[in-house]
Design a protein around this motif. Structure first.
Motif, PDB file in Angstrom:
ATOM      1  N   VAL A  76      20.100  14.765  -9.158  1.00 44.02           N
ATOM      2  CA  VAL A  76      19.058  15.473  -8.631  1.00 44.02           C
ATOM      3  C   VAL A  76      18.021  15.299 -10.480  1.00 44.02           C
ATOM      4  O   VAL A  76      17.975  15.489 -11.182  1.00 44.02           O
ATOM      5  N   VAL A  77      16.765  14.878  -9.210  1.00 44.86           N
ATOM      6  CA  VAL A  77      15.495  14.505  -9.769  1.00 44.86           C
ATOM      7  C   VAL A  77      14.505  14.492  -9.365  1.00 44.86           C
ATOM      8  O   VAL A  77      14.200  15.110  -8.332  1.00 44.86           O
ATOM      9  N   GLY A  78      13.126  14.425 -10.000  1.00 47.14           N
ATOM     10  CA  GLY A  78      12.296  14.864  -9.596  1.00 47.14           C
ATOM     11  C   GLY A  78      11.493  16.075 -10.358  1.00 47.14           C
ATOM     12  O   GLY A  78      12.031  16.591 -11.217  1.00 47.14           O
ATOM     13  N   GLU A  79      11.264  17.065  -9.667  1.00 51.33           N
ATOM     14  CA  GLU A  79      10.534  18.368 -10.080  1.00 51.33           C
ATOM     15  C   GLU A  79      11.612  19.181  -9.789  1.00 51.33           C
ATOM     16  O   GLU A  79      11.199  20.228  -9.348  1.00 51.33           O
ATOM     17  N   VAL A  80      12.512  19.432 -11.047  1.00 51.41           N
ATOM     18  CA  VAL A  80      13.243  19.983 -10.965  1.00 51.41           C
ATOM     19  C   VAL A  80      13.493  20.677 -12.547  1.00 51.41           C
ATOM     20  O   VAL A  80      13.049  19.496 -13.152  1.00 51.41           O
ATOM     21  N   ASN A  81      13.443  21.585 -13.099  1.00 53.93           N
ATOM     22  CA  ASN A  81      13.916  22.158 -14.143  1.00 53.93           C
ATOM     23  C   ASN A  81      14.520  21.325 -15.145  1.00 53.93           C
ATOM     24  O   ASN A  81      14.403  20.977 -16.186  1.00 53.93           O
ATOM     25  N   HIS A  82      15.606  20.338 -15.073  1.00 56.02           N
ATOM     26  CA  HIS A  82      16.958  20.291 -15.594  1.00 56.02           C
ATOM     27  C   HIS A  82      17.389  18.896 -14.916  1.00 56.02           C
ATOM     28  O   HIS A  82      18.563  18.992 -14.401  1.00 56.02           O
ATOM     29  N   PRO A  83      16.953  17.793 -14.590  1.00 57.23           N
ATOM     30  CA  PRO A  83      17.149  16.699 -13.826  1.00 57.23           C
ATOM     31  C   PRO A  83      18.287  16.142 -14.549  1.00 57.23           C
ATOM     32  O   PRO A  83      18.577  16.194 -15.723  1.00 57.23           O
ATOM     33  N   SER A  84      19.666  15.553 -13.384  1.00 63.05           N
ATOM     34  CA  SER A  84      20.913  15.742 -14.255  1.00 63.05           C
ATOM     35  C   SER A  84      21.164  14.914 -13.274  1.00 63.05           C
ATOM     36  O   SER A  84      20.879  14.991 -12.251  1.00 63.05           O
ATOM     37  N   THR A  85      22.804  14.169 -13.514  1.00 63.92           N
ATOM     38  CA  THR A  85      24.478  13.762 -12.502  1.00 63.92           C
ATOM     39  C   THR A  85      25.308  14.851 -13.422  1.00 63.92           C
ATOM     40  O   THR A  85      25.529  14.873 -14.029  1.00 63.92           O
ATOM     41  N   PHE A  86      25.534  15.445 -11.566  1.00 67.01           N
ATOM     42  CA  PHE A  86      26.786  17.101 -12.035  1.00 67.01           C
ATOM     43  C   PHE A  86      27.584  16.271 -11.621  1.00 67.01           C
ATOM     44  O   PHE A  86      27.489  15.490 -10.369  1.00 67.01           O
ATOM     45  N   THR A  87      29.069  16.690 -12.212  1.00 66.93           N
ATOM     46  CA  THR A  87      30.225  16.381 -11.055  1.00 66.93           C
ATOM     47  C   THR A  87      30.845  17.487 -10.732  1.00 66.93           C
ATOM     48  O   THR A  87      30.712  18.796 -11.374  1.00 66.93           O
ATOM     49  N   VAL A  88      30.791  17.195 -10.110  1.00 66.27           N
ATOM     50  CA  VAL A  88      31.264  18.731  -8.846  1.00 66.27           C
ATOM     51  C   VAL A  88      33.170  18.615  -8.622  1.00 66.27           C
ATOM     52  O   VAL A  88      34.029  17.601  -7.646  1.00 66.27           O
ATOM     53  N   PRO A  89      33.633  19.291  -9.208  1.00 65.88           N
ATOM     54  CA  PRO A  89      35.349  19.597  -9.242  1.00 65.88           C
ATOM     55  C   PRO A  89      35.522  20.498  -7.555  1.00 65.88           C
ATOM     56  O   PRO A  89      36.595  19.404  -7.418  1.00 65.88           O
ATOM     57  N   THR A  90      34.774  20.609  -6.694  1.00 61.38           N
ATOM     58  CA  THR A  90      35.458  20.984  -5.745  1.00 61.38           C
ATOM     59  C   THR A  90      35.491  19.856  -4.615  1.00 61.38           C
ATOM     60  O   THR A  90      35.617  20.016  -3.178  1.00 61.38           O
ATOM     61  N   GLU A  91      34.458  19.011  -4.559  1.00 63.65           N
ATOM     62  CA  GLU A  91      34.125  17.974  -3.950  1.00 63.65           C
ATOM     63  C   GLU A  91      33.172  19.036  -2.497  1.00 63.65           C
ATOM     64  O   GLU A  91      32.962  18.111  -1.723  1.00 63.65           O
ATOM     65  N   LYS A  92      32.722  19.671  -2.510  1.00 63.99           N
ATOM     66  CA  LYS A  92      32.207  20.738  -1.562  1.00 63.99           C
ATOM     67  C   LYS A  92      30.730  21.348  -2.654  1.00 63.99           C
ATOM     68  O   LYS A  92      31.338  22.269  -3.318  1.00 63.99           O
ATOM     69  N   TYR A 130      25.169  19.690   3.430  1.00 60.70           N
ATOM     70  CA  TYR A 130      25.692  19.308   2.867  1.00 60.70           C
ATOM     71  C   TYR A 130      26.007  17.922   1.671  1.00 60.70           C
ATOM     72  O   TYR A 130      25.901  16.951   2.780  1.00 60.70           O
ATOM     73  N   LEU A 131      25.820  18.296   0.436  1.00 58.22           N
ATOM     74  CA  LEU A 131      26.051  16.351   0.203  1.00 58.22           C
ATOM     75  C   LEU A 131      26.783  15.701   0.400  1.00 58.22           C
ATOM     76  O   LEU A 131      28.555  16.087  -0.049  1.00 58.22           O
ATOM     77  N   GLN A 132      27.185  14.678  -0.089  1.00 58.12           N
ATOM     78  CA  GLN A 132      28.748  13.518  -0.739  1.00 58.12           C
ATOM     79  C   GLN A 132      28.462  13.430  -1.591  1.00 58.12           C
ATOM     80  O   GLN A 132      26.974  13.459  -2.147  1.00 58.12           O
ATOM     81  N   GLN A 133      29.564  12.414  -1.832  1.00 53.70           N
ATOM     82  CA  GLN A 133      29.444  11.914  -3.324  1.00 53.70           C
ATOM     83  C   GLN A 133      28.409  10.323  -3.412  1.00 53.70           C
ATOM     84  O   GLN A 133      28.393  10.219  -2.579  1.00 53.70           O
ATOM     85  N   ASN A 134      27.928  10.815  -4.608  1.00 50.88           N
ATOM     86  CA  ASN A 134      26.999   9.460  -5.306  1.00 50.88           C
ATOM     87  C   ASN A 134      26.091   9.958  -4.725  1.00 50.88           C
ATOM     88  O   ASN A 134      24.543   9.413  -4.481  1.00 50.88           O
ATOM     89  N   ASP A 135      25.171  10.979  -3.754  1.00 50.04           N
ATOM     90  CA  ASP A 135      23.661  11.274  -2.954  1.00 50.04           C
ATOM     91  C   ASP A 135      22.939  11.958  -4.210  1.00 50.04           C
ATOM     92  O   ASP A 135      23.514  12.165  -5.324  1.00 50.04           O
ATOM     93  N   VAL A 136      22.136  11.204  -4.481  1.00 48.49           N
ATOM     94  CA  VAL A 136      20.562  11.381  -5.749  1.00 48.49           C
ATOM     95  C   VAL A 136      19.710  12.363  -4.190  1.00 48.49           C
ATOM     96  O   VAL A 136      19.456  11.823  -3.361  1.00 48.49           O
ATOM     97  N   ILE A 137      19.174  12.863  -5.277  1.00 49.26           N
ATOM     98  CA  ILE A 137      17.955  13.852  -3.979  1.00 49.26           C
ATOM     99  C   ILE A 137      16.646  14.043  -5.109  1.00 49.26           C
ATOM    100  O   ILE A 137      16.649  14.046  -6.270  1.00 49.26           O
ATOM    101  N   TYR A 138      16.005  13.250  -4.245  1.00 47.71           N
ATOM    102  CA  TYR A 138      14.758  13.125  -5.154  1.00 47.71           C
ATOM    103  C   TYR A 138      13.369  14.428  -5.429  1.00 47.71           C
ATOM    104  O   TYR A 138      13.504  14.523  -3.766  1.00 47.71           O
ATOM    105  N   VAL A 139      13.214  15.426  -5.826  1.00 46.59           N
ATOM    106  CA  VAL A 139      12.112  16.427  -5.050  1.00 46.59           C
ATOM    107  C   VAL A 139      10.796  15.364  -5.556  1.00 46.59           C
ATOM    108  O   VAL A 139      10.452  15.431  -6.961  1.00 46.59           O
ATOM    109  N   GLU A 140      10.244  15.314  -4.394  1.00 46.43           N
ATOM    110  CA  GLU A 140       8.370  15.408  -5.060  1.00 46.43           C
ATOM    111  C   GLU A 140       7.463  16.175  -5.270  1.00 46.43           C
ATOM    112  O   GLU A 140       7.783  16.994  -5.448  1.00 46.43           O
TER     113      GLU A 140
END
Length: 263
Positions: A146-162, A213-223
């Motif tokens: 998750v990048v762009g206009e968010v408070n804590h942009p980063s890459t997150f590992t999701v243990p539940t895969e959902k 719902y997101l897929q693995q390696n999805d990138v979310i950009y907030v403009e």
């Protein structure tokens, strides 16, 4: 004096414009009404190159469990103590050929399969060596960015895969006030195709979207909105024009106050 202040603020508003930002998610859902939508079938993630898979095998044979879960079986190893043996690896990497290298079985192609399909494929191969094996597969590196206009942009590992898009934004500390909720971009790579989709988080139709719902390696950009873009600009011409406009506005304010005081 009141007239002078009013004219000053009017001039400033006309000079720099007035931006309106809808900060409410799903703002088209009426406050006093119920809303429901059929939950869309979640698209099952498919195994891709560079995925890291944790594969565990269970059977009635302690020796087989030790061999297939740890990868080695020494002649002096007591199979009854296999539960205390730590795995030698943290997962199986899907290589550039879409394959993993599994103990005894060798190379197995898993790319493009769902987890259920991969379980069937590995189980079928194991049945040549083990009676009634139980195979479990999970993603070790299921991650979203998750990048762009968010408070804590980063890459997150999701243990539940959902994970859905709102949960992802929550991990990133939500959008800032400058984030365009009506124009969020999702970049996705699937089956060798990279695509981009824009979503409106002010609209309730998102709840029925296959991109909810997101897929693995999805990138979310907030403009960012235009106000933030102007604030972040380092273009000297923009700064010069801003300075000129400010000077004109201040000069106009004093001239108007002088004129009103004289009349």
């Amino acid at each position: 004096m009141m007239k002078a202040h009013f004219i000053f603020f009017l001039v400033v508003w006309m000079s720099f414009g007035c931006a309106k930002r809808n900060l409410v998610y799903f703002s088209d859902v009426e406050g006093q009404s119920d809303y429901s939508v059929k939950v869309p079938e979640m698209i099952q993630p498919k195994i891709q190159k560079d995925d890291l898979l944790k594969i565990t095998v269970s059977s009635l044979s302690p020796e087989s469990n030790l061999l297939f879960n740890v990868g080695v079986l020494n002649a002096g190893t007591d199979a009854r103590s296999s539960s205390n043996v730590q795995p030698l690896n943290e997962g199986y990497l899907v290589d550039q050929h879409g394959e993993i290298n599994f103990p005894v079985l060798g190379r197995i192609r898993l790319e493009g399969m769902t987890k259920a399909e991969a379980v069937e494929a590995v189980t079928a191969r194991l049945q040549e060596y083990v009676k009634d094996p139980i195979v479990n597969i999970r993603f070790v590196n299921f991650k979203i960015t998750v990048v762009g206009e968010v408070n804590h942009p980063s890459t997150f590992t999701v243990p539940t895969e959902k994970i859905n898009i709102l949960e992802a934004l929550g991990l990133a500390g939500d959008m800032t006030m400058y984030g365009k909720r009506e124009n969020v971009l999702i970049i996705r790579e699937r089956d060798g195709v990279r695509s981009a989709k824009r979503l409106n988080l002010n609209n309730k139709d998102l709840l029925a979207s296959p991109y909810y719902y997101l897929q693995q390696n999805d990138v979310i950009y907030v403009e960012p909105d235009k106000i933030k873009a102007v604030q972040a600009s380092t273009n000297q011409r923009s700064l010069t024009l801003f300075g000129i406009a400010t000077s004109l506005a201040v000069s106009l304010m004093f001239n108007l106050r002088w004129f009103l005081a004289r009349n």
